[in-house]
Design a protein around this motif. Structure first.
Motif, PDB file in Angstrom:
ATOM      1  N   GLN A  32      -3.405   4.912  -3.017  1.00  0.00           N
ATOM      2  CA  GLN A  32      -4.537   5.904  -2.615  1.00  0.00           C
ATOM      3  C   GLN A  32      -4.296   7.374  -2.713  1.00  0.00           C
ATOM      4  O   GLN A  32      -3.119   7.764  -1.935  1.00  0.00           O
ATOM      5  CB  GLN A  32      -5.004   5.547  -1.307  1.00  0.00           C
ATOM      6  N   SER A  33      -5.025   8.156  -3.279  1.00  0.00           N
ATOM      7  CA  SER A  33      -4.853   9.533  -3.562  1.00  0.00           C
ATOM      8  C   SER A  33      -3.383   9.869  -4.245  1.00  0.00           C
ATOM      9  O   SER A  33      -3.051   9.599  -5.346  1.00  0.00           O
ATOM     10  CB  SER A  33      -4.938  10.165  -1.984  1.00  0.00           C
ATOM     11  N   TRP A  34      -2.530  10.813  -3.564  1.00  0.00           N
ATOM     12  CA  TRP A  34      -1.375  10.977  -3.877  1.00  0.00           C
ATOM     13  C   TRP A  34      -0.426   9.412  -4.173  1.00  0.00           C
ATOM     14  O   TRP A  34       0.486   9.356  -4.924  1.00  0.00           O
ATOM     15  CB  TRP A  34      -0.488  11.941  -3.114  1.00  0.00           C
ATOM     16  N   THR A  68      -6.689   4.129  -6.516  1.00  0.00           N
ATOM     17  CA  THR A  68      -8.029   4.626  -5.834  1.00  0.00           C
ATOM     18  C   THR A  68      -7.892   6.080  -5.584  1.00  0.00           C
ATOM     19  O   THR A  68      -6.845   6.393  -5.146  1.00  0.00           O
ATOM     20  CB  THR A  68      -8.654   3.629  -4.761  1.00  0.00           C
ATOM     21  N   SER A  69      -8.921   6.723  -6.178  1.00  0.00           N
ATOM     22  CA  SER A  69      -8.788   8.296  -5.886  1.00  0.00           C
ATOM     23  C   SER A  69      -7.320   8.766  -5.998  1.00  0.00           C
ATOM     24  O   SER A  69      -7.058   9.715  -5.481  1.00  0.00           O
ATOM     25  CB  SER A  69      -9.231   8.619  -4.452  1.00  0.00           C
ATOM     26  N   GLY A  70      -7.019   8.446  -7.233  1.00  0.00           N
ATOM     27  CA  GLY A  70      -5.706   8.691  -7.539  1.00  0.00           C
ATOM     28  C   GLY A  70      -5.183  10.055  -8.159  1.00  0.00           C
ATOM     29  O   GLY A  70      -6.000  10.695  -9.065  1.00  0.00           O
ATOM     30  N   HIS A  98     -13.371  11.235  -0.947  1.00  0.00           N
ATOM     31  CA  HIS A  98     -11.941  11.114  -1.611  1.00  0.00           C
ATOM     32  C   HIS A  98     -10.924  10.150  -0.730  1.00  0.00           C
ATOM     33  O   HIS A  98     -10.624   9.086  -1.250  1.00  0.00           O
ATOM     34  CB  HIS A  98     -11.088  12.496  -1.531  1.00  0.00           C
ATOM     35  N   SER A  99     -11.060  10.463   0.606  1.00  0.00           N
ATOM     36  CA  SER A  99     -10.130   9.694   1.294  1.00  0.00           C
ATOM     37  C   SER A  99     -10.436   8.002   1.397  1.00  0.00           C
ATOM     38  O   SER A  99      -9.529   7.261   1.488  1.00  0.00           O
ATOM     39  CB  SER A  99     -10.052  10.039   2.841  1.00  0.00           C
ATOM     40  N   LYS A 100     -11.868   7.790   1.478  1.00  0.00           N
ATOM     41  CA  LYS A 100     -12.154   6.085   1.391  1.00  0.00           C
ATOM     42  C   LYS A 100     -13.350   6.259   0.633  1.00  0.00           C
ATOM     43  O   LYS A 100     -14.322   7.127   1.157  1.00  0.00           O
ATOM     44  CB  LYS A 100     -12.265   5.794   2.692  1.00  0.00           C
ATOM     45  N   LEU A 101     -13.813   5.286  -0.088  1.00  0.00           N
ATOM     46  CA  LEU A 101     -15.130   5.118  -0.697  1.00  0.00           C
ATOM     47  C   LEU A 101     -15.546   3.803  -0.137  1.00  0.00           C
ATOM     48  O   LEU A 101     -14.982   3.379   1.063  1.00  0.00           O
ATOM     49  CB  LEU A 101     -14.797   4.830  -2.288  1.00  0.00           C
ATOM     50  N   ALA A 102     -16.604   3.332  -0.523  1.00  0.00           N
ATOM     51  CA  ALA A 102     -17.439   2.335   0.278  1.00  0.00           C
ATOM     52  C   ALA A 102     -16.565   0.965   0.149  1.00  0.00           C
ATOM     53  O   ALA A 102     -15.972   0.596  -0.739  1.00  0.00           O
ATOM     54  CB  ALA A 102     -18.972   1.908  -0.677  1.00  0.00           C
ATOM     55  N   THR A 103     -16.522   0.127   1.357  1.00  0.00           N
ATOM     56  CA  THR A 103     -15.843  -0.958   1.668  1.00  0.00           C
ATOM     57  C   THR A 103     -15.982  -2.029   0.695  1.00  0.00           C
ATOM     58  O   THR A 103     -15.154  -2.650  -0.043  1.00  0.00           O
ATOM     59  CB  THR A 103     -15.963  -1.364   2.736  1.00  0.00           C
ATOM     60  N   PRO A 104     -17.303  -2.428   0.055  1.00  0.00           N
ATOM     61  CA  PRO A 104     -17.483  -3.437  -0.619  1.00  0.00           C
ATOM     62  C   PRO A 104     -16.954  -3.105  -2.240  1.00  0.00           C
ATOM     63  O   PRO A 104     -16.606  -3.955  -3.024  1.00  0.00           O
ATOM     64  CB  PRO A 104     -18.892  -3.444  -0.963  1.00  0.00           C
ATOM     65  N   GLU A 105     -16.987  -1.863  -2.545  1.00  0.00           N
ATOM     66  CA  GLU A 105     -16.067  -1.468  -3.849  1.00  0.00           C
ATOM     67  C   GLU A 105     -14.644  -1.777  -3.712  1.00  0.00           C
ATOM     68  O   GLU A 105     -14.063  -2.412  -4.799  1.00  0.00           O
ATOM     69  CB  GLU A 105     -16.158   0.124  -4.196  1.00  0.00           C
ATOM     70  N   HIS A 141       0.781  -1.155  -0.042  1.00  0.00           N
ATOM     71  CA  HIS A 141      -0.055  -0.077   0.039  1.00  0.00           C
ATOM     72  C   HIS A 141       0.832   1.179  -0.124  1.00  0.00           C
ATOM     73  O   HIS A 141       1.758   1.432   0.795  1.00  0.00           O
ATOM     74  CB  HIS A 141      -0.730   0.019   1.172  1.00  0.00           C
ATOM     75  N   THR A 142       0.864   2.145  -0.932  1.00  0.00           N
ATOM     76  CA  THR A 142       1.240   3.705  -0.720  1.00  0.00           C
ATOM     77  C   THR A 142       0.257   4.601  -0.296  1.00  0.00           C
ATOM     78  O   THR A 142      -0.871   4.812  -1.068  1.00  0.00           O
ATOM     79  CB  THR A 142       1.739   3.675  -2.207  1.00  0.00           C
ATOM     80  N   HIS A 143       0.707   5.241   0.595  1.00  0.00           N
ATOM     81  CA  HIS A 143      -0.314   6.319   1.295  1.00  0.00           C
ATOM     82  C   HIS A 143      -0.406   7.484   0.589  1.00  0.00           C
ATOM     83  O   HIS A 143       0.502   8.012  -0.181  1.00  0.00           O
ATOM     84  CB  HIS A 143      -0.174   6.208   2.897  1.00  0.00           C
ATOM     85  N   GLY A 144      -1.680   8.329   0.908  1.00  0.00           N
ATOM     86  CA  GLY A 144      -1.686   9.538   0.413  1.00  0.00           C
ATOM     87  C   GLY A 144      -1.048  10.720   0.897  1.00  0.00           C
ATOM     88  O   GLY A 144      -0.298  10.424   1.934  1.00  0.00           O
ATOM     89  N   GLY A 145      -1.115  11.951   0.300  1.00  0.00           N
ATOM     90  CA  GLY A 145      -0.693  13.131   1.234  1.00  0.00           C
ATOM     91  C   GLY A 145      -0.177  13.909  -0.054  1.00  0.00           C
ATOM     92  O   GLY A 145      -1.098  14.548  -0.749  1.00  0.00           O
ATOM     93  N   PRO A 146       1.098  14.470   0.098  1.00  0.00           N
ATOM     94  CA  PRO A 146       2.082  14.014   1.033  1.00  0.00           C
ATOM     95  C   PRO A 146       2.024  14.763   2.605  1.00  0.00           C
ATOM     96  O   PRO A 146       1.414  15.841   2.594  1.00  0.00           O
ATOM     97  CB  PRO A 146       3.288  14.550   0.397  1.00  0.00           C
ATOM     98  N   ARG A 147       2.372  13.975   3.386  1.00  0.00           N
ATOM     99  CA  ARG A 147       2.107  14.292   4.887  1.00  0.00           C
ATOM    100  C   ARG A 147       3.470  15.145   5.170  1.00  0.00           C
ATOM    101  O   ARG A 147       4.728  14.827   4.841  1.00  0.00           O
ATOM    102  CB  ARG A 147       2.215  13.298   5.815  1.00  0.00           C
ATOM    103  N   LEU A 148       3.336  16.482   5.856  1.00  0.00           N
ATOM    104  CA  LEU A 148       4.299  17.394   5.915  1.00  0.00           C
ATOM    105  C   LEU A 148       5.126  17.063   7.443  1.00  0.00           C
ATOM    106  O   LEU A 148       5.934  18.007   7.712  1.00  0.00           O
ATOM    107  CB  LEU A 148       3.646  18.873   5.763  1.00  0.00           C
ATOM    108  N   LYS A 149       4.334  16.529   8.435  1.00  0.00           N
ATOM    109  CA  LYS A 149       5.066  16.307   9.423  1.00  0.00           C
ATOM    110  C   LYS A 149       5.978  15.006   9.603  1.00  0.00           C
ATOM    111  O   LYS A 149       5.659  14.051   8.741  1.00  0.00           O
ATOM    112  CB  LYS A 149       3.672  15.893  10.486  1.00  0.00           C
TER     113      LYS A 149
END
Length: 451
Positions: free
Chosen positions: A152-154, A182-184, A388-395, A79-87
């Protein structure tokens, strides 16, 4: 496969092994745990019973989590997470995405997620960290029967870049078997953020408080200058003073309402994410430009004709203009733009009313892939959700099941088959499906002004 250095496990004091035991028909073998590692927390409660969890830090300093369910199906999702996180990254940051996408583990897949080595922008370094984690998993548990990337996302940009850079071994054999995005943010660095540069210019035209007249001026494409102490809270206060965006409409002044209406109409962004986009156009732009691009400007609005305000002529005459620096564009393109040269099955899913990563980015990705001659390896799907951050789980379950069938049986899915699979997953996850099998994505130029 990566250099030997990338495969070294570092930070042994921070590396945790968590086992809640139990046997299963497809349980992973015991990990080859380096001497000196320490036991850590049990798996989070949101995971299935008797799941096993591992946490650590790679050679580049990126923290990660690895999760293997009791009834492991033998496949791994990186899994590659979204963001980018600045912290600055922390050891347990991955738990947020692990919980959000715990359906992966519930569907029987092992899950591995890296926090990336550093805060802020950097697609290539995040891609390297993600592939390093894939190699760590392979080294510790053996190569799974299939390895899938999920961005996901970024993180969609990161996953697509990971597949490009590390998707094939030197002998041409695949490393990854499939990619789910997803939500890319799939327009790459040089196409995905132009509207935020427009937001900085248009916002300043109407609000004149970012920067304020009594503050040192700086080029708006910079986000904010090096050494700035502006905080998110202070930026929100300036936005509120100018637009009243968080006030009920009846409580806004006429000037606030005019400013808000004009900004939203011209930049074509939703009211509910105006504050977020302005924050990204401030703090993420500053990180990108000042720390990653050595001060070079990748953004320009020369020649853009803004439209939708109550006085377009005055706006276009008075708005700040700036030209992109070719070196800034080159560097950002190298880091984040995508070639479209898919080598394995790739599925995307995007909400039509995504308020953060606009659905029209999928059109850019589609055209990039088609131009590279890899269209047969891409299936895009869309939902009528407003998230954006999460769509429906069954999807997500439908995507995972469809990808498995595509890899193992050669059954290429379609939007219709994804919708049908989603309905089957509803009985397990109890949420509705929202696939729109007839949706045709519009060109990005209808959402973001072309340059």
């Amino acid at each position: 496969m990566g250099s030997p250095l990338r495969r070294v496990w570092m930070g042994f004091a921070a590396l945790g092994l968590m086992a809640s035991g139990g046997c299963a028909h497809a349980q992973a073998p015991a990990a080859k745990v380096p001497a000196g590692t320490q036991a850590a927390k049990d798996c989070p409660d949101f995971l299935p019973a008797q799941t096993r969890c591992f946490a650590g830090q790679d050679a580049n300093g990126a923290y990660y989590w690895i999760v293997i369910p009791k009834a492991w199906n033998g496949a791994l999702v990186v899994h590659t997470h979204g963001g980018p996180r600045l912290k600055a990254p922390k050891p347990d940051d991955a738990l947020e995405d692990l919980e959000r996408f715990s359906v992966t583990v519930k569907e029987g897949f092992a899950w591995a997620g890296s926090n990336y080595r550093r805060a802020g922008y950097g697609v290539r370094s995040a891609a390297e960290d993600s592939d390093t984690l894939r190699q760590i998993f392979w080294d510790q548990f053996g190569r799974p029967k299939r390895t899938i990337l999920h961005g996901q996302s970024w993180g969609g940009n990161v996953a697509a870049k990971t597949a490009e850079l590390y998707g094939q071994r030197a002998d041409g054999k695949p490393v990854y078997d499939g990619v789910i995005l997803t939500s890319g943010v799939l327009g790459g660095g040089t196409r995905s953020y132009d509207f935020r540069a427009d937001l900085r210019a248009v916002y300043q035209y109407y609000c004149q408080n970012h920067p304020r007249p009594d503050e040192p001026a700086y080029p708006l494409w910079q986000g904010q200058p090096v050494g700035s102490t502006l905080t998110n809270k202070q930026l929100d206060e300036r936005l509120e003073a100018c637009t009243g965006v968080n006030l009920p409409k009846a409580q806004r002044t006429a000037v606030q309402q005019r400013n808000l209406d004009n900004i939203l109409a011209v930049v074509r962004i939703p009211e509910r994410t105006l504050d977020s986009h302005l924050g990204w156009a401030t703090f993420t732009f500053a990180d990108m430009v000042n720390k990653r691009l050595d001060g070079h400007n990748p953004f320009g609005n020369v020649g853009v004709v803004y439209a939708g305000s109550d006085d377009d002529a005055a706006l276009n005459k008075g708005v700040a203009r700036f030209a992109a620096d070719p070196e800034g564009v080159r560097r950002l393109a190298f880091d984040a733009d995508l070639s479209g040269k898919l080598t394995v099955p790739t599925l995307t899913m995007h909400a039509i009313d995504d308020p953060t990563a606009f659905v029209e980015l999928e059109q850019v990705f589609h055209d990039t892939v088609a131009k590279a001659g890899a269209g047969d390896l891409l299936v895009q799907s869309f939902t009528d959700e407003h998230e954006h951050s999460k769509l429906a789980t069954p999807e997500y379950a439908a995507l995972l099941r469809a990808m498995s069938a595509w890899i193992e049986q050669g059954e290429k899915p379609s939007p219709a088959s994804l919708a049908a699979s989603c309905q089957q997953a509803v009985a397990i996850y109890g949420e509705a499906c929202h696939f729109r099998i007839d949706y045709q994505v519009r060109p990005l130029a209808e959402r973001s002004y072309p340059r």
